[in-house]
Design a protein around this motif. Structure first.
Motif, PDB file in Angstrom:
ATOM      1  N   MET A 101     -15.762  -5.146   3.565  1.00  0.00           N
ATOM      2  CA  MET A 101     -14.926  -5.033   4.731  1.00  0.00           C
ATOM      3  C   MET A 101     -13.763  -4.091   4.422  1.00  0.00           C
ATOM      4  SD  MET A 101     -12.488  -7.952   6.378  1.00  0.00           S
ATOM      5  CE  MET A 101     -13.488  -8.571   7.671  1.00  0.00           C
ATOM      6  N   LEU A 102     -13.467  -3.214   5.340  1.00  0.00           N
ATOM      7  CA  LEU A 102     -12.338  -2.302   5.188  1.00  0.00           C
ATOM      8  C   LEU A 102     -11.071  -2.965   5.722  1.00  0.00           C
ATOM      9  CD1 LEU A 102     -14.004   1.012   6.362  1.00  0.00           C
ATOM     10  CD2 LEU A 102     -13.309   0.434   4.045  1.00  0.00           C
ATOM     11  N   ILE A 103      -9.980  -2.834   4.968  1.00  0.00           N
ATOM     12  CA  ILE A 103      -8.705  -3.417   5.384  1.00  0.00           C
ATOM     13  C   ILE A 103      -7.624  -2.336   5.379  1.00  0.00           C
ATOM     14  CG2 ILE A 103      -9.215  -5.769   4.640  1.00  0.00           C
ATOM     15  CD1 ILE A 103      -7.644  -5.171   2.063  1.00  0.00           C
ATOM     16  N   LYS A 104      -6.735  -2.400   6.365  1.00  0.00           N
ATOM     17  CA  LYS A 104      -5.606  -1.473   6.408  1.00  0.00           C
ATOM     18  C   LYS A 104      -4.546  -1.958   5.432  1.00  0.00           C
ATOM     19  CE  LYS A 104      -6.366   0.364  10.927  1.00  0.00           C
ATOM     20  NZ  LYS A 104      -5.792   0.871  12.140  1.00  0.00           N
ATOM     21  N   VAL A 105      -3.934  -1.007   4.735  1.00  0.00           N
ATOM     22  CA  VAL A 105      -2.940  -1.352   3.720  1.00  0.00           C
ATOM     23  C   VAL A 105      -1.685  -0.509   3.899  1.00  0.00           C
ATOM     24  CG1 VAL A 105      -4.635  -2.105   2.010  1.00  0.00           C
ATOM     25  CG2 VAL A 105      -3.958   0.282   2.073  1.00  0.00           C
ATOM     26  N   ASN A 106      -0.565  -1.056   3.442  1.00  0.00           N
ATOM     27  CA  ASN A 106       0.678  -0.297   3.380  1.00  0.00           C
ATOM     28  C   ASN A 106       0.677   0.530   2.103  1.00  0.00           C
ATOM     29  OD1 ASN A 106       1.527  -1.488   5.746  1.00  0.00           O
ATOM     30  ND2 ASN A 106       2.859  -2.959   4.747  1.00  0.00           N
ATOM     31  N   CYS A 107       1.617   1.429   1.986  1.00  0.00           N
ATOM     32  CA  CYS A 107       1.752   2.279   0.809  1.00  0.00           C
ATOM     33  C   CYS A 107       1.937   1.420  -0.445  1.00  0.00           C
ATOM     34  CB  CYS A 107       2.954   3.205   0.993  1.00  0.00           C
ATOM     35  SG  CYS A 107       3.316   4.230  -0.437  1.00  0.00           S
ATOM     36  N   ASN A 108       1.178   1.726  -1.497  1.00  0.00           N
ATOM     37  CA  ASN A 108       1.287   0.982  -2.760  1.00  0.00           C
ATOM     38  C   ASN A 108       2.603   1.235  -3.474  1.00  0.00           C
ATOM     39  OD1 ASN A 108      -1.213  -0.143  -2.489  1.00  0.00           O
ATOM     40  ND2 ASN A 108      -2.213   1.174  -3.963  1.00  0.00           N
ATOM     41  N   LEU A 109       3.221   2.370  -3.223  1.00  0.00           N
ATOM     42  CA  LEU A 109       4.434   2.735  -3.950  1.00  0.00           C
ATOM     43  C   LEU A 109       5.694   2.165  -3.304  1.00  0.00           C
ATOM     44  CD1 LEU A 109       5.471   4.337  -6.371  1.00  0.00           C
ATOM     45  CD2 LEU A 109       5.577   6.351  -4.909  1.00  0.00           C
ATOM     46  N   CYS A 110       5.856   2.367  -1.994  1.00  0.00           N
ATOM     47  CA  CYS A 110       7.105   1.951  -1.344  1.00  0.00           C
ATOM     48  C   CYS A 110       6.921   0.838  -0.316  1.00  0.00           C
ATOM     49  CB  CYS A 110       7.784   3.154  -0.696  1.00  0.00           C
ATOM     50  SG  CYS A 110       6.972   3.741   0.813  1.00  0.00           S
ATOM     51  N   GLY A 111       5.668   0.499   0.023  1.00  0.00           N
ATOM     52  CA  GLY A 111       5.414  -0.551   1.005  1.00  0.00           C
ATOM     53  C   GLY A 111       5.487  -0.081   2.446  1.00  0.00           C
ATOM     54  N   GLY A 112       5.739   1.199   2.648  1.00  0.00           N
ATOM     55  CA  GLY A 112       5.851   1.735   4.003  1.00  0.00           C
ATOM     56  C   GLY A 112       4.527   1.711   4.749  1.00  0.00           C
TER      57      GLY A 112
END
Length: 64
Positions: free
Chosen positions: A1-12
């Motif tokens: 399943m594909l999931i949307k994620v925030n930026c790994n570095l800053c959380g944006g």
């Protein structure tokens, strides 16, 4: 399943789409994005942990 994620570095979660990509071998369309906050380039959406485990099954490492 594909999931949307925030930026790994800053959380944006504000990003610019750079291009569409096909993330094989499991199939599925995703996008290469650039975070507008810190500039990190990453794939979004991406596979969840269960799909990653399936892709990186033990056989993957036995012949390489």
């Amino acid at each position: 399943m594909l999931i949307k994620v925030n930026c790994n570095l800053c959380g944006g979660n504000n990003f610019k789409v750079l291009r569409s990509v096909n993330i094989s071998p499991l199939g599925g369309k995703s996008e290469l994005v650039k975070c507008n906050e810190c500039g990190l380039v990453y794939i979004n959406p991406r596979y969840d942990e269960e799909e990653e485990k399936r892709f990186y099954a033990s056989e993957y490492f036995e012949n390489g």
